[in-house]
Scaffold this motif. Structure first.
Motif, PDB file in Angstrom:
ATOM      1  N   TYR A  40       0.833  -1.203   0.000  1.00 29.26           N
ATOM      2  CA  TYR A  40       0.000   0.000   0.000  1.00 29.26           C
ATOM      3  C   TYR A  40       0.870   1.257   0.000  1.00 29.26           C
ATOM      4  O   TYR A  40       0.649   2.191  -0.782  1.00 29.26           O
ATOM      5  CB  TYR A  40      -0.911  -0.010   1.221  1.00 29.26           C
ATOM      6  CG  TYR A  40      -1.838   1.175   1.302  1.00 29.26           C
ATOM      7  CD1 TYR A  40      -3.074   1.155   0.675  1.00 29.26           C
ATOM      8  CD2 TYR A  40      -1.482   2.328   2.012  1.00 29.26           C
ATOM      9  CE1 TYR A  40      -3.938   2.244   0.734  1.00 29.26           C
ATOM     10  CE2 TYR A  40      -2.329   3.423   2.079  1.00 29.26           C
ATOM     11  CZ  TYR A  40      -3.551   3.374   1.442  1.00 29.26           C
ATOM     12  OH  TYR A  40      -4.380   4.461   1.503  1.00 29.26           O
ATOM     13  N   ALA A 371      -9.167  -0.827   0.790  1.00 30.14           N
ATOM     14  CA  ALA A 371      -8.286   0.302   0.475  1.00 30.14           C
ATOM     15  C   ALA A 371      -8.596   0.949  -0.867  1.00 30.14           C
ATOM     16  O   ALA A 371      -7.995   1.960  -1.217  1.00 30.14           O
ATOM     17  CB  ALA A 371      -6.833  -0.172   0.488  1.00 30.14           C
ATOM     18  N   LYS A 373      -7.936  -0.204  -3.858  1.00 29.08           N
ATOM     19  CA  LYS A 373      -6.722  -0.341  -4.667  1.00 29.08           C
ATOM     20  C   LYS A 373      -6.844  -1.584  -5.541  1.00 29.08           C
ATOM     21  O   LYS A 373      -7.783  -2.376  -5.421  1.00 29.08           O
ATOM     22  CB  LYS A 373      -5.490  -0.469  -3.765  1.00 29.08           C
ATOM     23  CG  LYS A 373      -5.143   0.772  -2.964  1.00 29.08           C
ATOM     24  CD  LYS A 373      -4.462   1.812  -3.831  1.00 29.08           C
ATOM     25  CE  LYS A 373      -3.975   2.986  -3.014  1.00 29.08           C
ATOM     26  NZ  LYS A 373      -3.357   4.026  -3.864  1.00 29.08           N
ATOM     27  N   ARG A 675     -11.497   4.768   5.050  1.00 24.38           N
ATOM     28  CA  ARG A 675     -10.502   3.734   4.713  1.00 24.38           C
ATOM     29  C   ARG A 675      -9.517   3.557   5.857  1.00 24.38           C
ATOM     30  O   ARG A 675      -9.183   2.429   6.246  1.00 24.38           O
ATOM     31  CB  ARG A 675      -9.763   4.110   3.429  1.00 24.38           C
ATOM     32  CG  ARG A 675     -10.575   3.920   2.169  1.00 24.38           C
ATOM     33  CD  ARG A 675      -9.686   3.931   0.952  1.00 24.38           C
ATOM     34  NE  ARG A 675      -8.982   5.193   0.789  1.00 24.38           N
ATOM     35  CZ  ARG A 675      -9.453   6.222   0.107  1.00 24.38           C
ATOM     36  NH1 ARG A 675     -10.637   6.149  -0.461  1.00 24.38           N
ATOM     37  NH2 ARG A 675      -8.752   7.328  -0.009  1.00 24.38           N
ATOM     38  N   THR A 676      -9.036   4.683   6.389  1.00 19.90           N
ATOM     39  CA  THR A 676      -8.076   4.618   7.497  1.00 19.90           C
ATOM     40  C   THR A 676      -8.683   3.898   8.686  1.00 19.90           C
ATOM     41  O   THR A 676      -8.036   3.043   9.304  1.00 19.90           O
ATOM     42  CB  THR A 676      -7.643   6.036   7.910  1.00 19.90           C
ATOM     43  OG1 THR A 676      -7.067   6.703   6.786  1.00 19.90           O
ATOM     44  CG2 THR A 676      -6.620   5.994   9.031  1.00 19.90           C
ATOM     45  N   ILE A 679      -8.947   0.086   7.940  1.00 24.19           N
ATOM     46  CA  ILE A 679      -7.634  -0.563   7.915  1.00 24.19           C
ATOM     47  C   ILE A 679      -7.069  -0.680   9.320  1.00 24.19           C
ATOM     48  O   ILE A 679      -6.548  -1.731   9.720  1.00 24.19           O
ATOM     49  CB  ILE A 679      -6.671   0.212   6.989  1.00 24.19           C
ATOM     50  CG1 ILE A 679      -7.112   0.055   5.522  1.00 24.19           C
ATOM     51  CG2 ILE A 679      -5.240  -0.287   7.146  1.00 24.19           C
ATOM     52  CD1 ILE A 679      -6.362   0.936   4.552  1.00 24.19           C
TER      53      ILE A 679
END
Length: 802
Positions: A40, A371, A373, A675-676, A679
């Motif tokens: 990441y 994320a 991604k 997202r933070t 995670i």
């Protein structure tokens, strides 16, 4: 030597299978976590690294009293190119004001294809001389040198043209001013990661907004052009920034600038994605603080796994003490024993790396989803040496203390049965357990605080009604011209209470601002006021409270020269709410003074995210807003959307139908935090899991060491609770010590994270108390399993002779 180390290591693994499995599992999960976060961080750090001469590329930003802006005035780019030989080339990028997407029409074989595309930008013909884009077809030097030309991303070119060569094909762009033909002159590759996530670029000299762009010569106004330039090698940013600052101030003085203190500063292009969070950013950027947080989590999770290895290795030192003593007696040097134990540790780390790769295959899809991604384990070959080095470093970190501790035993003392540095080893082991739980408790506290802030963002009273507000973007000339007709027809539909429109709505960037000063004052008294042009019923549809005066009704026109302001604007001018009604505000515009009468004051509401304080805001009237807002009053959303779409197609047959909901649009401001939060929550769980794995192993070892003591106590009448308490209390004391250490560390970390928000929750000591209790319960549950198992064992078996 290596063969001997390998054979001895395998023998040790088989002999202590349960401990070895625990170590491999802990190190494997730790390595998988660390590699995930490494992927990441690597991806986030790779933005804008593809540009040629990257160290000499800069963007000009403007410092306003209310906050900094990533955009600058229209004449900035080519004025600095002409004035400074150090500026080798410059270019501008412009996002069409108040338009989130553009309609692209392409006719082929009598069939009209219509595409509603976002991330389209106007740029100068020199844009590709400043920033580097790899062209699949066409020449970047000349692609935008002619009027009404465009270049497409590779993905968009395939989407529109398929396998057909798009060069010199004509695409019609639908805009509020009408339809305009653009000729495709190039296709650029999708691969480079950039803070400019573009699907297509249009030449800024064109038949739609070209005349307006050419007429934009003002230095203090319309700061909506992103200015990039390439600087001569050998020149420093500080030196260039100082020269540009003097140049900018002179231009402001020459243009008889209004009295707002403006200054500029430079941003290296390499830093924009991770380190820039200004007003009027091109797109949502990353956050280097998050990378620091994630990197720290990855490091500490891996460190917890290494601590488990150290603890379990030293805890079973008595079992290996005789082995060390015998080997030293027959001539083994300390250095050979260190190599042996380090070899075992590194070998275990390599085995753990294989487990980590298996876990990554399972975890990557889930992580990518969270994320947002598309990370791949095998995407970048450069990462493999780093990952292998990480595994070796993990083996060294985990094994270095046990290797020197075990190899330091004195053979005579060992063979006589005299214990060596038992107290020191136990103290270090306890310290490492405390350290593990300090990290785990701090992460638990951060997870609670981040979730609390996210709940605060969702549940806060924003000053307007955000629920069931339907947003329809009016992207075309047809849709904007038919606003009144569409509004009337929708209001006649069941389930829709009221309809209005504006150039913006809460959660969407307000792209326009005016420098206004009160009548009777001078330009030295201006206030920078954000502008949202609205139609009648706008305040009703969003349930905005008008504290004084009135809103707009049908008799108002574009030329009414009336506006409403919010409370913050009234305070900025020194007006009381009631006395503001009827006051005039002036704006100097190209040598003319334009006067606006205040007809209403609106209660403050959060038109931006809670990251920012409420700013002065004014509402002039418009009869053709670019966004329609409809208050929906029904639970049958699917049927209602279908009905709205049918109405839309009957009114605007040539414009694609698109919609969103205001509450969802507003929450997009917090995507990074969401997202933070997710995670951190996941990796907090992993950190606790690894800590519990180690604690489970230590508890099993402790229970094994106390087997005979437990047997004697049971024979003497001790209950299961007594035995459980005996085994558990030592570990629970360590967790309590960890709580005392973790609380201030977690408080500091939480305060730093909350600094990003203008409006935030209050930190409470109870968050850390609850986090500590969670850790105590988890630790007790882990340890008590082994304790109960030992307590339930038959004392006859435990008291048998060895």
């Amino acid at each position: 030597m290596l063969k001997n180390i390998f054979k001895t290591a395998l023998r040790s693994f088989r002999k202590n299978l349960s401990i070895s499995v625990i170590n491999v599992l802990g190190l494997g999960v730790g390595l998988a976590t660390c590699i995930l976060l490494l992927l990441y961080i690597w991806d986030e750090s790779s933005y804008d690294k593809h540009h040629d001469d990257l160290d000499n590329l800069y963007r000009v930003a403007i410092n306003f009293p209310e906050g900094n802006s990533a955009a600058s005035p229209a004449p900035m780019a080519f004025s600095i190119k002409s004035a400074f030989p150090e500026v080798l080339q410059s270019a501008r990028l412009l996002k069409y004001p108040m338009l989130e997407s553009m309609i692209l029409n392409y006719e082929a074989g009598g069939e009209l294809k219509v595409f509603n595309e976002t991330n389209g930008y106007y740029v100068d013909s020199t844009f590709f001389d400043v920033l580097t884009y790899e062209f699949v077809s066409g020449n970047p030097k000349t692609a935008l040198s002619e009027n009404n030309t465009m270049v497409l991303s590779e993905t968009l070119a395939v989407k529109i043209f398929g396998e057909q060569n798009p060069i010199n094909e004509v695409i019609t762009i639908g805009l509020p001013e009408g339809n305009f033909d653009y000729t495709v002159k190039g296709v650029f590759a999708d691969s480079p990661k950039s803070h400019i996530r573009a699907n297509f670029f249009l030449s800024i000299i064109n038949s739609d907004i070209g005349n307006w762009v050419s007429s934009e010569t003002s230095w203090p106004n319309n700061n909506m052009f992103h200015t990039y330039f390439r600087m001569q090698e050998g020149k420093t940013m500080v030196e260039m920034e100082s020269k540009l600052q003097d140049f900018y101030q002179n231009k402001l003085e020459e243009s008889a600038s209004v009295g707002v203190a403006l200054s500029l500063f430079l941003q290296p292009v390499r830093d924009i994605y991770l380190k820039s969070d200004l007003g009027y950013e091109i797109d949502t950027n990353g956050n280097y603080r998050n990378l620091f947080v994630f990197g720290s989590i990855g490091f500490f999770v891996l460190l917890i796994a290494c601590i488990n290895f150290m603890n379990l290795s030293t805890a079973r030192s008595e079992k290996r003490a005789k082995e060390v003593g015998v080997r030293k007696v027959i001539g083994a040097a300390k250095s050979e024993l260190v190599k042996q134990f380090m070899g075992e540790s590194i070998l275990m780390s390599i085995i753990s790396l294989m487990l980590a790769f298996l876990l990554l295959q399972l975890l990557l899809p889930m992580f990518n989803n969270v994320a947002e991604k598309s990370l791949g384990l095998f995407d970048n070959p450069l990462l493999f040496p780093i990952i292998l080095g990480l595994a070796l470093l993990t083996g060294i970190m985990a094994g270095i203390y046990p290797a020197f501790y075990l190899s330091g035993f004195r053979p005579v003392a060992i063979l006589k049965g005299i214990k060596g540095n038992g107290f020191a080893a136990i103290s270090i082991r306890k310290g490492l357990v405390v350290f593990q739980f300090v990290i785990s408790i701090a992460l638990i506290a951060m997870a609670f605080i981040i979730q609390g802030q996210m709940n605060f963002l969702v549940d806060s009273n924003l000053g307007f009604d955000k629920e069931q507000q339907l947003i329809l973007p009016l992207q075309s000339e047809e849709a904007m011209a038919n606003f009144t007709v569409l509004k009337t027809q929708l209001e006649n539909q069941q389930g829709i209470r009221v309809v209005s429109g504006g150039s913006s709505y809460p959660g969407l960037k307000v792209l326009q601002d005016w420098l206004l000063y009160p009548e009777g004052k001078t330009v030295d008294d201006v206030v920078d006021v954000y502008i949202n042009r609205v139609s009648n019923d706008f305040f009703e549809v969003l349930d905005l409270e008008i504290l004084a005066g009135r809103g707009y009704t049908e008799e108002f026109t574009e030329n009414s020269r009336r506006l409403l302001i919010n409370e913050t604007a009234a305070k900025a001018y020194g007006f009381e709410v009631e006395e503001a009604i009827g006051k005039n505000l002036n704006m100097d515009w190209r040598g003319e003074v334009i006067t606006w009468e205040i007809i209403g004051v609106v209660r403050d509401f959060h038109f931006e995210s809670l990251h920012k304080n409420i700013k002065p805001l004014a509402f002039p009237y418009t009869g053709q807003p670019p966004f329609l807002v409809a208050k929906v009053d029904t639970d049958r959303i699917v049927e209602m959307i279908s009905m709205v779409e049918q109405t839309w197609k009957s009114v605007n047959p040539a414009t694609p139908f698109a919609y969103s909901f205001l509450d969802q649009d507003f929450m997009r401001n917090y995507e990074s935090e969401k997202r933070t939060s997710t995670i951190i929550l996941y990796f907090t769980f992993i950190a606790i899991l690894i800590s519990c794995i180690g604690l489970f192993g230590l508890a099993a070892f402790t229970a094994e060491q106390k087997t005979k003591e437990i047997g004697i106590r049971k024979v003497l009448g001790a209950t299961t609770w007594n035995i459980t308490t005996l085994v558990s209390k030592e570990f629970l004391v360590l967790v309590l010590v960890a709580i005392l250490i973790a609380a201030p560390l977690g408080y500091f970390a939480a305060e730093k994270w909350l600094e990003n928000f203008a409006y935030k929750i209050d930190l409470s000591i109870w968050v850390f108390v609850i986090s500590g209790l969670v850790a105590v319960l988890i630790a007790y549950g882990t340890v008590s399993f082994q304790a109960v198992k030992a307590a339930l064992a038959n004392p006859v078996d435990s008291l048998k002779s060895e």
